[in-house]
Design a protein around this motif. Structure first.
Motif, mmCIF file in Angstrom:
data_model
loop_
_atom_site.group_PDB
_atom_site.id
_atom_site.type_symbol
_atom_site.label_atom_id
_atom_site.label_comp_id
_atom_site.label_asym_id
_atom_site.label_seq_id
_atom_site.Cartn_x
_atom_site.Cartn_y
_atom_site.Cartn_z
ATOM 1 N N VAL A 271 0.812 -1.218 0.000
ATOM 2 C CA VAL A 271 0.000 0.000 0.000
ATOM 3 C C VAL A 271 0.848 1.272 0.000
ATOM 4 N N THR A 272 2.026 1.220 0.594
ATOM 5 C CA THR A 272 2.881 2.409 0.586
ATOM 6 C C THR A 272 3.247 2.780 -0.850
ATOM 7 N N GLY A 273 3.512 1.758 -1.665
ATOM 8 C CA GLY A 273 3.857 2.012 -3.063
ATOM 9 C C GLY A 273 2.689 2.611 -3.830
ATOM 10 N N VAL A 344 8.108 4.162 7.379
ATOM 11 C CA VAL A 344 6.832 3.525 7.735
ATOM 12 C C VAL A 344 6.950 2.005 7.734
ATOM 13 N N GLY A 345 6.041 1.354 8.440
ATOM 14 C CA GLY A 345 5.875 -0.090 8.308
ATOM 15 C C GLY A 345 6.118 -0.870 9.577
ATOM 16 N N GLU A 346 6.955 -0.367 10.440
ATOM 17 C CA GLU A 346 7.319 -1.033 11.681
ATOM 18 C C GLU A 346 7.957 0.046 12.550
ATOM 19 N N PRO A 347 8.182 -0.267 13.821
ATOM 20 C CA PRO A 347 8.764 0.777 14.668
ATOM 21 C C PRO A 347 10.142 1.195 14.166
ATOM 22 N N LEU A 348 10.380 2.471 14.183
ATOM 23 C CA LEU A 348 11.688 2.999 13.791
ATOM 24 C C LEU A 348 12.478 3.244 15.083
ATOM 25 N N HIS A 366 11.394 10.994 9.925
ATOM 26 C CA HIS A 366 10.068 11.196 10.501
ATOM 27 C C HIS A 366 9.313 9.877 10.403
ATOM 28 N N ASP A 367 8.951 9.317 11.542
ATOM 29 C CA ASP A 367 8.192 8.070 11.534
ATOM 30 C C ASP A 367 6.734 8.380 11.212
ATOM 31 N N THR A 368 6.133 7.547 10.363
ATOM 32 C CA THR A 368 4.715 7.704 10.029
ATOM 33 C C THR A 368 4.017 6.377 10.316
ATOM 34 N N TRP A 369 2.796 6.447 10.785
ATOM 35 C CA TRP A 369 2.044 5.211 11.092
ATOM 36 C C TRP A 369 0.771 5.156 10.265
ATOM 37 N N TRP A 370 0.512 4.021 9.644
ATOM 38 C CA TRP A 370 -0.776 3.756 8.999
ATOM 39 C C TRP A 370 -0.853 2.308 8.605
ATOM 40 N N GLN A 371 -1.921 1.919 7.919
ATOM 41 C CA GLN A 371 -2.162 0.521 7.553
ATOM 42 C C GLN A 371 -2.786 0.440 6.161
ATOM 43 N N THR A 372 -2.735 -0.743 5.574
ATOM 44 C CA THR A 372 -3.408 -0.972 4.301
ATOM 45 C C THR A 372 -4.879 -0.525 4.419
ATOM 46 N N GLU A 373 -5.484 -0.833 5.551
ATOM 47 C CA GLU A 373 -6.898 -0.532 5.761
ATOM 48 C C GLU A 373 -7.170 0.966 5.893
ATOM 49 N N GLY A 451 -5.556 -3.318 15.645
ATOM 50 C CA GLY A 451 -4.779 -4.542 15.870
ATOM 51 C C GLY A 451 -3.435 -4.257 16.515
ATOM 52 N N ASP A 452 -3.098 -2.982 16.705
ATOM 53 C CA ASP A 452 -1.848 -2.602 17.363
ATOM 54 C C ASP A 452 -2.126 -2.231 18.820
ATOM 55 N N THR A 453 -1.125 -2.401 19.663
ATOM 56 C CA THR A 453 -1.192 -1.819 21.003
ATOM 57 C C THR A 453 -0.193 -0.670 21.065
ATOM 58 N N GLY A 466 3.137 -2.957 20.234
ATOM 59 C CA GLY A 466 3.230 -4.235 19.518
ATOM 60 C C GLY A 466 1.932 -4.548 18.806
ATOM 61 N N ARG A 467 1.799 -5.758 18.317
ATOM 62 C CA ARG A 467 0.566 -6.212 17.704
ATOM 63 C C ARG A 467 -0.268 -6.899 18.779
ATOM 64 N N ALA A 468 -1.567 -6.696 18.725
ATOM 65 C CA ALA A 468 -2.469 -7.356 19.661
ATOM 66 C C ALA A 468 -2.841 -8.740 19.150
ATOM 67 N N ILE A 472 2.444 -11.045 11.741
ATOM 68 C CA ILE A 472 3.899 -10.904 11.812
ATOM 69 C C ILE A 472 4.341 -9.756 10.910
ATOM 70 N N LYS A 473 5.173 -8.897 11.457
ATOM 71 C CA LYS A 473 5.760 -7.826 10.661
ATOM 72 C C LYS A 473 7.213 -8.182 10.440
ATOM 73 N N THR A 474 7.563 -8.604 9.251
ATOM 74 C CA THR A 474 8.948 -8.967 8.973
ATOM 75 C C THR A 474 9.485 -8.050 7.888
ATOM 76 N N GLU A 477 7.048 -5.968 6.227
ATOM 77 C CA GLU A 477 5.965 -6.571 5.462
ATOM 78 C C GLU A 477 5.083 -7.423 6.353
ATOM 79 N N ARG A 478 3.802 -7.433 5.983
ATOM 80 C CA ARG A 478 2.801 -8.030 6.857
ATOM 81 C C ARG A 478 2.532 -9.450 6.397
ATOM 82 N N VAL A 479 2.747 -10.409 7.286
ATOM 83 C CA VAL A 479 2.577 -11.810 6.933
ATOM 84 C C VAL A 479 1.653 -12.458 7.955
HETATM 85 C C1 WT7 Z 1 0.842 -2.440 10.385
HETATM 86 C C2 WT7 Z 1 0.160 -2.164 9.090
HETATM 87 C C3 WT7 Z 1 0.862 1.328 5.611
HETATM 88 C C4 WT7 Z 1 2.264 1.243 5.520
HETATM 89 C C5 WT7 Z 1 2.866 -0.121 5.505
HETATM 90 C C6 WT7 Z 1 2.330 -1.063 6.529
HETATM 91 C C7 WT7 Z 1 2.719 -1.673 11.527
HETATM 92 C C8 WT7 Z 1 3.004 0.552 10.362
HETATM 93 C C9 WT7 Z 1 4.238 1.606 11.785
HETATM 94 C C10 WT7 Z 1 5.030 2.476 12.581
HETATM 95 C C11 WT7 Z 1 5.164 0.792 14.205
HETATM 96 C C12 WT7 Z 1 3.973 0.319 12.307
HETATM 97 C C13 WT7 Z 1 1.543 -1.749 12.475
HETATM 98 C C14 WT7 Z 1 0.356 -1.621 11.544
HETATM 99 N N1 WT7 Z 1 3.213 -0.309 11.387
HETATM 100 N N2 WT7 Z 1 3.634 1.705 10.591
HETATM 101 N N3 WT7 Z 1 5.340 3.712 12.169
HETATM 102 N N4 WT7 Z 1 5.469 2.029 13.782
HETATM 103 N N5 WT7 Z 1 4.425 -0.077 13.505
HETATM 104 O O1 WT7 Z 1 1.022 -1.405 6.209
HETATM 105 O O2 WT7 Z 1 1.219 -3.856 5.859
HETATM 106 O O3 WT7 Z 1 -1.006 -2.775 6.350
HETATM 107 O O4 WT7 Z 1 0.741 -2.990 8.117
HETATM 108 O O5 WT7 Z 1 2.225 -2.123 10.271
HETATM 109 O O6 WT7 Z 1 1.540 -2.978 13.125
HETATM 110 O O7 WT7 Z 1 -0.837 -2.127 12.091
HETATM 111 P P1 WT7 Z 1 0.450 -2.804 6.564
#
Ligand code: WT7
Length: 584
Positions: A271-273, A344-348, A366-373, A451-453, A466-468, A472-474, A477-479
């Motif tokens: 989704v970032t792409g 973006v994507g995981e904790p920096l 700059h850390d940014t947080w969001w999700q595919t949803e 789904g995050d805490t 973390g994730r609730a 898995i964030k590897t 990438e979300r697996v």
């Molecule tokens: C999950 C969403 C949308 C961009 C790519 C990820 C984790 C995302 C952060 C951040 C810690 C993060 C969360 C989130 N995540 N950004 N800045 N710090 N965790 O999209 O594959 O839909 O994954 O990625 O767990 O719920 P995604």
């Protein structure tokens, strides 16, 4: 405990000195705007058709091609081997028009699913945006997917058209017989079979003229499959209306200005792409770079130097990999064009923020947080805002985020709980494809559950915990553990499998599989390797277990569900917790 450790980091705030910023940030008076901003204000930033209709692709390309940006470079495509091609907004208008006409010729219907299985290339951008312009639902797939991942997506979505290339199509044909709805396969490249459509030929024949289809703002523009705790990946569906928030967040957060050269390193399969490596920047009329090939530190630094990149959006694992290469390497390149860095994507890690300040001349990430949803950045560190390294920052104006307990009660600052959002932002997913029950699971107590805490500190900064769930964030990438388990048990030697994420310094987490062998098989390094390779080729390159442990039994509930929580607790030496539902 947690509060104490974050307190320590809180002491090291990265202060922003307005006098040192090269340009005035687009977002001014963040705190003021949080009180006054309405989403209807943002509607005015994009162009609408009569009768309240809109088209996201029109806003990305045609809007500029019809105006003063016609000859401005929209895309610098660098193949990673030293060859760069440029495309102006005017040229992209022609290419996307042509692709829309190809869709029309093959009688693709409005809202039909059109998938792309292509490496990053000018064709991928033109096809993806062209399909949206036409009114199809476009979906790019990550080029590292294997046949199982491809089948799951094309089958569930009922895709009628797939654009791929001579090299990647082999993996599609392994599962083609299971895809009755897939009617058209368009091939980029020379190796086109009789029942396939040639991209080159059709694009050459197609007319340059196409008027973007006026869409209802709620009609769908793109979909992407993403993983949850249970089941196969689910299709997250987004609407044309998203463009409003894609536009605004790119403007406010990534802070694009007319003269910027912007680079997002994410593949369009994620989704970032899609949002920040394609639609959001183009909606703002910005020049962006697309880099082909694989991750390579030298090539990345060279890309910044060659194209004089000013804004760079990447992921923490990449930052850690660059850090691991040492500080001498970046010193060899002229990286002085850089103005702002995002991840973006995981904790920096705070170290990553600080490392960047040393290496990139006092510019922090700059850390940014969001999700595919969520469809766009919702919590972030803004250019004008002081950064607390390790924090995700604050919610955008128009976004209400909170930390709640099990019952949905808002928790005090410093308390850990579920990160939730108040529904109602424009780029929110519209549905989970053909799965309303899954969609509804996200909503409880009037909140959207991420789904995050996380926790919030006394200054209103959000801190990821973390994730609730079991997601898995590897390497960002979300697996989903279920997908990997499903792939594993297709291997003849695997009777049962349980999969968890195991913390890893470089990748955030790696995938670890616990396996019960089928009768007649015995443990050996070769067998483990063979199992790993099997998942890698069937499912995806990034989704295979880097660690495999053979066990006699797996902990299960009385109903037979594998208790991943217990596997994780054992692996990490954590308390096992409630075992009342355990089988024996
Ligand atoms: C999950 C969403 C949308 C961009 C790519 C990820 C984790 C995302 C952060 C951040 C810690 C993060 C969360 C989130 N995540 N950004 N800045 N710090 N965790 O999209 O594959 O839909 O994954 O990625 O767990 O719920 P995604």
């Amino acid at each position: 405990m947690v509060e104490k450790s974050t307190e320590l980091i809180h002491g090291q705030v990265v202060r922003k000195d307005p006098a040192r910023l090269r340009l005035t940030p687009n977002l001014q008076d963040f705190e003021g705007l949080r009180k006054t901003f309405k989403w209807s204000d943002a509607d005015k930033m994009v162009e609408w058709f009569p009768g309240g209709k809109i088209n996201a692709a029109y806003n990305c390309i045609d809007r500029h091609a019809k105006g003063k940006r016609k000859d401005k470079i929209a895309l610098i495509y660098d193949d990673g081997e030293g060859n760069a091609q440029t495309f102006t907004f005017g040229q992209l208008q022609v290419l996307t028009n042509k692709f829309a006409n190809v869709m029309k010729k093959f009688n693709i219907k409005r809202q039909d699913r059109v998938f792309f299985f292509l490496s990053r290339s000018p064709e991928l951008y033109a096809g993806f945006v062209g399909a949206i312009k036409y009114g199809a639902i476009a979906s790019p797939m990550f080029p590292a997917f294997g046949p199982d991942a491809i089948r799951d997506r094309l089958l569930d979505s009922g895709a009628v058209c797939l654009v791929t290339d001579s090299a990647l199509k082999k993996r599609v044909y392994e599962v083609k017989s299971q895809l009755p709805e897939l009617k058209h396969i368009i091939i980029v490249g020379k190796d086109v079979a009789e029942n396939e459509i040639s991209w080159e030929k059709e694009m050459a024949d197609a007319s340059d003229e196409f008027d973007a289809t006026p869409m209802d703002p709620e009609e769908f523009s793109y979909m992407l499959y993403t993983s949850g705790t249970t089941g196969k990946p689910k299709g997250v569906v987004h609407a044309h209306k998203d463009i409003v928030q894609m536009h605004l967040s790119t403007y406010w957060v990534l802070d694009v200005h007319e003269e910027d050269v912007y680079w997002c390193t994410a593949d369009l399969g994620w989704v970032t792409g899609v949002v920040y490596g394609c639609l959001g920047p183009w909606s703002n009329g910005v020049t962006q770079v697309g880099l082909g090939g694989r991750f390579d530190p030298e090539r990345w630094y060279k890309t910044i130097q060659t194209h004089k990149i000013t804004i760079w959006y990447t992921a923490p694992t990449a930052v850690r990999m660059l850090m691991a290469k040492g500080d001498d390497l970046p010193m060899k390149y002229d990286l002085s064009s850089l103005r702002a860095l995002y991840s973006v994507g995981e904790p920096l890690n705070p170290e990553g923020v600080k490392w960047a300040m040393d290496v990139f001349d006092v510019k922090p990430f700059h850390d940014t947080w969001w999700q595919t949803e969520t469809g766009s950045i919702l919590i972030t560190n803004f250019p004008e805002m002081d950064i607390k390294p390790g924090s995700m920052g604050k919610p955008l104006p128009g976004v209400e985020a909170a930390i709640v307990d099990e019952a949905g009660n808002i928790l005090e600052q410093g308390e850990e709980g579920s990160l939730v959002l108040r529904p109602g932002w424009p780029s929110m997913m519209r549905q989970i494809w053909k799965n309303p029950a899954k969609y509804n699971e996200y909503f409880r107590n009037g909140w959207y559950y991420t789904g995050d805490t996380a926790q919030i500190d006394k200054d209103g900064y959000f801190w990821y915990v973390g994730r609730a769930d079991d997601v898995i964030k590897t390497a960002g990438e979300r697996v989903g553990p279920f997908e990997v388990e499903s792939a594993l048990i297709e291997h003849p030697a695997v009777a049962e499998a349980g999969v968890i994420g195991k913390p890893d310094e470089l990748r955030g987490n790696i995938i670890k599989a616990f396996i019960v062998l089928s009768p007649g098989f015995s443990e050996s390094p070769q067998l483990k390797e063979d199992i790993q390779k099997f998942v890698k080729t069937r499912l995806a390159g990034h989704a295979y277990p880097r660690e495999v442990e053979i066990v006699k039994t797996l902990p299960k509930t009385r109903s037979g569900k594998i208790m991943r929580r217990m596997l994780r607790a054992k692996e990490l030496g954590l308390p096992i917790g409630d075992t009342s539902t355990l089988e024996d």
